[in-house]
Enzyme design. Structure first.
Site, PDB file in Angstrom:
ATOM      1  N   GLU A 138       0.870  -1.187   0.000  1.00  0.00           N
ATOM      2  CA  GLU A 138       0.000   0.000   0.000  1.00  0.00           C
ATOM      3  C   GLU A 138       0.903   1.233   0.000  1.00  0.00           C
ATOM      4  OE1 GLU A 138      -3.245   1.092  -0.294  1.00  0.00           O
ATOM      5  OE2 GLU A 138      -2.248   3.017  -0.048  1.00  0.00           O
TER       6      GLU A 138
ATOM      7  N   CYS B 259     -12.134   4.261   0.487  1.00  0.00           N
ATOM      8  CA  CYS B 259     -13.359   4.218   1.305  1.00  0.00           C
ATOM      9  C   CYS B 259     -13.086   4.708   2.724  1.00  0.00           C
ATOM     10  CB  CYS B 259     -13.899   2.790   1.317  1.00  0.00           C
ATOM     11  SG  CYS B 259     -15.373   2.639   2.317  1.00  0.00           S
TER      12      CYS B 259
ATOM     13  N   CYS C 227     -16.076   6.910   1.520  1.00  0.00           N
ATOM     14  CA  CYS C 227     -17.336   6.618   2.233  1.00  0.00           C
ATOM     15  C   CYS C 227     -17.327   7.033   3.701  1.00  0.00           C
ATOM     16  CB  CYS C 227     -17.646   5.126   2.201  1.00  0.00           C
ATOM     17  SG  CYS C 227     -16.916   4.184   0.880  1.00  0.00           S
TER      18      CYS C 227
ATOM     19  N   LYS D 275     -16.713  10.811   4.551  1.00  0.00           N
ATOM     20  CA  LYS D 275     -17.865  11.507   3.964  1.00  0.00           C
ATOM     21  C   LYS D 275     -19.110  11.346   4.818  1.00  0.00           C
ATOM     22  CE  LYS D 275     -20.570   9.373   1.367  1.00  0.00           C
ATOM     23  NZ  LYS D 275     -20.875   8.475   0.243  1.00  0.00           N
TER      24      LYS D 275
ATOM     25  N   TYR E  38     -22.970  11.390  -7.664  1.00  0.00           N
ATOM     26  CA  TYR E  38     -23.333  11.338  -6.250  1.00  0.00           C
ATOM     27  C   TYR E  38     -22.315  12.034  -5.355  1.00  0.00           C
ATOM     28  CZ  TYR E  38     -20.169   7.462  -4.929  1.00  0.00           C
ATOM     29  OH  TYR E  38     -19.073   6.701  -4.640  1.00  0.00           O
TER      30      TYR E  38
ATOM     31  N   GLU F   7     -23.496  14.907  -2.866  1.00  0.00           N
ATOM     32  CA  GLU F   7     -23.323  14.711  -1.418  1.00  0.00           C
ATOM     33  C   GLU F   7     -22.523  15.862  -0.807  1.00  0.00           C
ATOM     34  OE1 GLU F   7     -23.541   9.847  -1.103  1.00  0.00           O
ATOM     35  OE2 GLU F   7     -21.597  10.767  -1.317  1.00  0.00           O
TER      36      GLU F   7
ATOM     37  N   GLY G 270     -15.822  12.846 -11.898  1.00  0.00           N
ATOM     38  CA  GLY G 270     -15.545  11.457 -12.254  1.00  0.00           C
ATOM     39  C   GLY G 270     -14.222  11.006 -11.665  1.00  0.00           C
TER      40      GLY G 270
ATOM     41  N   HIS H  29     -46.095   0.074  11.659  1.00  0.00           N
ATOM     42  CA  HIS H  29     -46.772   1.359  11.815  1.00  0.00           C
ATOM     43  C   HIS H  29     -46.402   2.008  13.148  1.00  0.00           C
ATOM     44  CE1 HIS H  29     -49.896   4.290  11.134  1.00  0.00           C
ATOM     45  NE2 HIS H  29     -50.301   4.101  12.373  1.00  0.00           N
TER      46      HIS H  29
ATOM     47  N   GLU I 267     -43.721   2.021   5.644  1.00  0.00           N
ATOM     48  CA  GLU I 267     -44.947   1.228   5.489  1.00  0.00           C
ATOM     49  C   GLU I 267     -45.622   1.523   4.142  1.00  0.00           C
ATOM     50  OE1 GLU I 267     -48.337   2.153   8.205  1.00  0.00           O
ATOM     51  OE2 GLU I 267     -47.048   3.759   8.926  1.00  0.00           O
TER      52      GLU I 267
HETATM   53  C1  LIG Z   1     -15.693  10.864  -1.875  1.00  0.00           C
HETATM   54  C2  LIG Z   1     -16.054   9.418  -2.091  1.00  0.00           C
HETATM   55  C3  LIG Z   1     -17.161   8.898  -1.468  1.00  0.00           C
HETATM   56  C4  LIG Z   1     -17.491   7.569  -1.639  1.00  0.00           C
HETATM   57  N1  LIG Z   1     -18.611   7.094  -1.022  1.00  0.00           N
HETATM   58  C5  LIG Z   1     -18.959   5.801  -1.173  1.00  0.00           C
HETATM   59  C6  LIG Z   1     -20.091   5.279  -0.502  1.00  0.00           C
HETATM   60  O1  LIG Z   1     -20.796   5.996   0.212  1.00  0.00           O
HETATM   61  N2  LIG Z   1     -20.385   3.969  -0.663  1.00  0.00           N
HETATM   62  C7  LIG Z   1     -19.624   3.150  -1.447  1.00  0.00           C
HETATM   63  O2  LIG Z   1     -19.921   1.958  -1.550  1.00  0.00           O
HETATM   64  N3  LIG Z   1     -18.541   3.624  -2.116  1.00  0.00           N
HETATM   65  C8  LIG Z   1     -18.193   4.922  -1.986  1.00  0.00           C
HETATM   66  N4  LIG Z   1     -17.085   5.401  -2.630  1.00  0.00           N
HETATM   67  C9  LIG Z   1     -16.344   4.501  -3.547  1.00  0.00           C
HETATM   68  C10 LIG Z   1     -15.401   3.583  -2.780  1.00  0.00           C
HETATM   69  O3  LIG Z   1     -14.561   4.343  -1.962  1.00  0.00           O
HETATM   70  C11 LIG Z   1     -14.599   2.744  -3.759  1.00  0.00           C
HETATM   71  O4  LIG Z   1     -15.479   2.090  -4.638  1.00  0.00           O
HETATM   72  C12 LIG Z   1     -13.748   1.710  -3.070  1.00  0.00           C
HETATM   73  O5  LIG Z   1     -12.853   2.295  -2.168  1.00  0.00           O
HETATM   74  C13 LIG Z   1     -12.973   0.884  -4.107  1.00  0.00           C
HETATM   75  O6  LIG Z   1     -12.114  -0.013  -3.463  1.00  0.00           O
HETATM   76  P1  LIG Z   1     -10.802  -0.523  -4.196  1.00  0.00           P
HETATM   77  O7  LIG Z   1     -10.228  -1.597  -3.319  1.00  0.00           O
HETATM   78  O8  LIG Z   1     -11.080  -0.846  -5.595  1.00  0.00           O
HETATM   79  O9  LIG Z   1      -9.820   0.725  -4.240  1.00  0.00           O
HETATM   80  P2  LIG Z   1      -9.358   1.747  -3.132  1.00  0.00           P
HETATM   81  O10 LIG Z   1     -10.167   1.647  -1.911  1.00  0.00           O
HETATM   82  O11 LIG Z   1      -9.250   3.047  -3.814  1.00  0.00           O
HETATM   83  O12 LIG Z   1      -7.907   1.229  -2.743  1.00  0.00           O
HETATM   84  C14 LIG Z   1      -6.839   1.281  -3.633  1.00  0.00           C
HETATM   85  C15 LIG Z   1      -5.570   1.447  -2.822  1.00  0.00           C
HETATM   86  O13 LIG Z   1      -4.453   1.187  -3.652  1.00  0.00           O
HETATM   87  C16 LIG Z   1      -3.410   2.073  -3.286  1.00  0.00           C
HETATM   88  N5  LIG Z   1      -2.490   2.105  -4.427  1.00  0.00           N
HETATM   89  C17 LIG Z   1      -2.709   2.638  -5.652  1.00  0.00           C
HETATM   90  N6  LIG Z   1      -1.664   2.386  -6.465  1.00  0.00           N
HETATM   91  C18 LIG Z   1      -0.770   1.676  -5.730  1.00  0.00           C
HETATM   92  C19 LIG Z   1       0.494   1.110  -6.012  1.00  0.00           C
HETATM   93  N7  LIG Z   1       1.041   1.173  -7.236  1.00  0.00           N
HETATM   94  N8  LIG Z   1       1.145   0.459  -5.034  1.00  0.00           N
HETATM   95  C20 LIG Z   1       0.612   0.350  -3.779  1.00  0.00           C
HETATM   96  N9  LIG Z   1      -0.589   0.871  -3.468  1.00  0.00           N
HETATM   97  C21 LIG Z   1      -1.289   1.506  -4.434  1.00  0.00           C
HETATM   98  C22 LIG Z   1      -4.120   3.374  -2.983  1.00  0.00           C
HETATM   99  O14 LIG Z   1      -3.336   4.193  -2.161  1.00  0.00           O
HETATM  100  C23 LIG Z   1      -5.375   2.850  -2.279  1.00  0.00           C
HETATM  101  O15 LIG Z   1      -5.183   2.785  -0.894  1.00  0.00           O
HETATM  102  C24 LIG Z   1     -16.694   6.728  -2.462  1.00  0.00           C
HETATM  103  C25 LIG Z   1     -15.572   7.246  -3.101  1.00  0.00           C
HETATM  104  C26 LIG Z   1     -15.249   8.586  -2.913  1.00  0.00           C
HETATM  105  C27 LIG Z   1     -14.041   9.146  -3.602  1.00  0.00           C
END
Ligand SMILES: Cc1cc2nc3c(=O)[nH]c(=O)nc-3n(C[C@H](O)[C@H](O)[C@H](O)COP(=O)(O)OP(=O)(O)OC[C@H]3O[C@@H](n4cnc5c(N)ncnc54)[C@H](O)[C@@H]3O)c2cc1C
Length: 462
Positions: free
Chosen positions: A35, A43, A48, A51, A180, A184, A265, A439, A444
């Protein structure tokens, strides 16, 4: 004995990567996880979790106002942004350490470093320069906010990443985007007392959601005092002498704010990862291409979560990780199921939704029934808050199956979770009808809308 250093090496310690690494390690596999920033990923660290904590913080103003209608006299209230940031950071730190502990307790090897692919079985640990080999590699590097690089003055803007760490709460903010995250944050900042404007290039916010709840939320946001500008975009951003930002839009408006946030995005984190060296194919958006089982174009390399740009949600990344475990380590080939994913928008009021919007269902099925209720929730009677709740069920007339459920109002996200089970189980409208109501609740309504509000036949409302 395996000739590799690890059975599994995971690049990225977010939702998907940690789940895959931890469960594989608990099954006795030799696992390495790298990491580059903080365990927990988007997240936990900047998505998440922080937020939702901000959402809670931003709701108190209305709670204080509403209390009066129930006989309470609330004294003068004041909000302290620094205190919120401190409390949020403490909680995020606590969760981060749980993620790390989960890996350590199962004897996974942690690398606090960026990692990059060298070839189909080799990973470079960037911090030390060492290389390690693994029988299988998972790319779970997530995504990052897209910024409008071609926009003049884009460098003055922030993304959601920075919004979690602003030194000062802005007096005014403009948020560009209509998804979203934009919606939010507009509600969060408005709730915290910030003069908030949302600007979006599309015709309506939240384009993929049911039209009723999108329009209902748009109206509710404007009634609260959030300015929503549609079908317009920034053309230029300038920093003024007084330190404030002035954004000029395509339609000639000038929007002055202390911060301009882009939530337009997210792009997959695939740059400079060595994917080309290893032969991993990407799609046109730069996301890792995978098959039904999260296999990339290289047999030993898998990808899951946001980096594959399937459905960018935490539970989806976790589900894909569990499917990987079933398929690769439990001899039970399991493809992730991306159908009927319940989800929420933590706006105020909230949206909770699962299944097809009315618009999508009307295109797919010859005839649908729509059951719709719009009402003032009980809590709003004494508080005097002018707020409406919308509940809607979309039913396929041919087999009576409920194919979409959409709610706008308090606790809609909580309701969507339970509706998700009923839709997944294939419940029909008759199952809803023979379910006893709880209720007095708002939910409901979901089991007491006996007659269709209208039908849509061959795309026409009848
Ligand atoms: C503002 C915001 C609000 C959100 N709210 C929600 C919500 O309410 N509900 C929901 O379900 N989802 C939400 N999401 C989406 C959710 O956070 C992601 O879908 C989820 O975290 C994806 O998980 P992941 O494991 O794919 O990647 P991530 O959780 O992004 O993890 C990827 C990790 O890889 C690490 N990394 C990247 N490249 C390298 C590398 N080369 N070597 C080592 N480490 C690396 C990064 O540092 C990161 O820690 C939100 C996202 C954002 C930005």
């Amino acid at each position: 004995m395996s000739s590799f250093d690890f059975d599994l090496f995971v690049i990225g310690g977010g939702s998907g990567g940690v789940r895959a690494g931890r469960v594989a390690a608990s099954l006795g596999k030799k696992v390495g996880v790298a990491e580059e920033y903080r365990f927990g990923g988007t997240c936990v660290i900047r998505g998440c979790v922080p937020k939702k904590l901000f959402v809670y913080a931003s709701q108190y103003r209305e709670h204080f106002e509403d209390a009066t209608g129930f006989g309470w006299s609330v004294g003068e209230s004041a909000f302290n942004w620094e205190k919120l940031l401190e409390a949020k950071d403490r909680e995020v730190g606590r969760l981060e350490s749980l993620y790390r502990k989960g890996l350590e307790n199962n004897h996974a090897t942690i690398f606090d470093s960026r990692a990059e692919l060298v070839d189909a079985h080799t990973v470079k640990i960037v911090k030390t320069g060492e290389t390690v080999t693994a029988e299988r590699i998972i790319i779970a590097t997530g995504g990052a906010p897209s910024m409008p690089a071609s926009l003049e003055g884009h460098q003055f803007g922030i993304s959601s990443d920075e919004a979690f760490h602003l030194e000062e709460l802005p007096k005014a903010i403009v948020i560009a985007g209509g998804g979203y995250i934009a919606v939010e944050f507009a509600n969060i900042f408005h709730g915290l007392g910030v003069d908030t404007t949302l600007i979006y290039r599309g015709m309506e916010i939240l384009s993929r959601f049911d039209g009723d709840v999108r329009r209902g939320l748009h109206k509710a946001m404007e009634e609260k005092g959030i300015r929503v500008i549609l079908e317009d975009v920034f053309e230029k951003i300038e920093k003024r002498g007084d330190g404030r930002l002035a954004g000029t839009t395509l339609k000639g408006q000038t929007l002055i704010a202390d911060q301009i946030m882009f939530a337009i995005g997210r792009r997959p984190n695939t740059a400079n990862l060595g994917l080309d060296r290893a032969g991993v194919a990407l799609d046109e958006k730069g996301a890792v291409k995978v098959d039904l089982y999260s296999r990339t174009s290289v047999p030993s390399i898998f990808a899951l979560g946001d980096v594959t740009d399937r459905v960018q949600l935490t539970p989806v990344a976790i589900h894909e990780a569990m499917c990987f475990i079933e398929t690769e380590y439990r001899n039970n080939p399991t493809a992730p199921d991306h159908e009927l994913i319940p989800t929420a928008v933590f706006s105020q009021p909230e949206i909770g939704t699962v299944g097809m919007s009315e618009e999508a269902a009307a295109k797919k099925f010859p005839e649908i029934e729509v059951y719709r209720a719009e009402f003032r929730p009980m809590k709003a009677t004494l508080s005097g808050r002018a707020e409406k709740m919308i509940m809607k069920l979309v039913v396929n007339a041919a087999d009576r199956k409920v194919i979409g459920a959409h709610i706008l109002g308090h606790d809609a996200g909580e309701m969507a979770q339970l509706l998700g089970i009923t839709l997944k189980a294939g419940c029909t409208k008759d199952d809803f009808d023979r379910t006893m109501a709880v209720h007095p609740t708002a939910s409901e309504e979901l089991v007491t809308m006996y007659a269709p509000s209208y039908r849509v036949r061959n795309g026409e409302r009848v």
